[in-house]
Motif scaffolding. Structure first.
Motif, PDB file in Angstrom:
ATOM      1  N   LYS A   1       2.278  -1.398   3.026  1.00 33.60           N
ATOM      2  CA  LYS A   1       1.994  -0.713   4.287  1.00 33.60           C
ATOM      3  C   LYS A   1       2.037   0.780   3.988  1.00 33.60           C
ATOM      4  CE  LYS A   1       3.315  -0.665   9.185  1.00 33.60           C
ATOM      5  NZ  LYS A   1       2.309   0.231   9.555  1.00 33.60           N
TER       6      LYS A   1
ATOM      7  N   LEU B   1       1.647  -9.205  10.021  1.00 29.34           N
ATOM      8  CA  LEU B   1       1.756  -7.766   9.781  1.00 29.34           C
ATOM      9  C   LEU B   1       1.637  -7.008  11.097  1.00 29.34           C
ATOM     10  CD1 LEU B   1      -0.615  -7.517   6.679  1.00 29.34           C
ATOM     11  CD2 LEU B   1       1.861  -7.856   6.693  1.00 29.34           C
TER      12      LEU B   1
ATOM     13  N   GLY C   1      -1.365  -1.126  11.760  1.00 27.76           N
ATOM     14  CA  GLY C   1      -1.196  -0.002  10.848  1.00 27.76           C
ATOM     15  C   GLY C   1      -2.158  -0.037   9.689  1.00 27.76           C
TER      16      GLY C   1
ATOM     17  N   TYR D   1      -2.905  -0.454   5.578  1.00 27.62           N
ATOM     18  CA  TYR D   1      -2.422  -1.239   4.448  1.00 27.62           C
ATOM     19  C   TYR D   1      -3.363  -1.089   3.254  1.00 27.62           C
ATOM     20  CZ  TYR D   1       0.557  -3.576   7.839  1.00 27.62           C
ATOM     21  OH  TYR D   1       1.498  -3.837   8.803  1.00 27.62           O
TER      22      TYR D   1
END
Length: 159
Positions: free
Chosen positions: A92, A138, A141, A143
């Motif tokens: 991440k 997840l 965001g 990655y």
């Protein structure tokens, strides 16, 4: 009883002979996000390595990847030519100053907030073709998937 055993053996043999017939990546060594039957290429690039006082940052240009998915458990199709799927790692990224970065502390044992890779699994679908996915959902965001010992990154966004 004999008929049931022969039927089971025949069904097992038939199942073993089935080939993958879904979509295939256009380019080898590039992970593609799988959305139903559509493949979306991840953003391939190079992360810039920057040494800092407490460790090393790997910085990817831009605040967000062009490759996007709404799925918290994304699925990737990957055709391996020179990169083996078991060498890929997922991280991440943090967005800072209009770029994305991952930071590795020099001594991670002393830091609770040390960067850890996200566990992924790779399943062989056909010769050289793999299905890669994280082993847990997840959060939204930025990655990347990255081969071990390389600054090559394959970026994507979960929204």
């Amino acid at each position: 009883m004999r008929t049931a055993v022969l039927t089971l053996v025949a069904l097992t043999a038939l199942h073993a002979q089935q080939k993958y017939n879904g979509p295939r990546p256009e380019k080898p060594d590039l992970p593609y996000l799988l959305h139903a039957t559509k493949l979306i290429p991840t953003d391939a690039g190079e992360a810039k390595e920057e040494k800092r006082k407490e460790g090393t940052a790997y910085i990817t240009a831009g605040a967000a990847a062009k490759a996007k998915t709404p799925l918290a458990e994304p699925i990737f199709l990957f055709e391996s030519k020179s990169i083996m799927p078991d060498k890929l790692t997922m991280y991440k990224l943090e967005v800072k100053n209009g770029a994305r970065e991952v930071f590795f502390f020099e001594n991670p044992k002393k830091r609770k907030d040390s960067t850890k890779p996200i566990r992924i699994s790779a399943k062989k679908l056909d010769t050289g073709l793999y299905r890669i996915e994280p082993t847990e959902p997840l959060a939204n965001g930025e990655y990347v998937l990255t081969p071990a010992d390389s600054n090559t990154v394959f970026a994507f966004t979960i929204y």
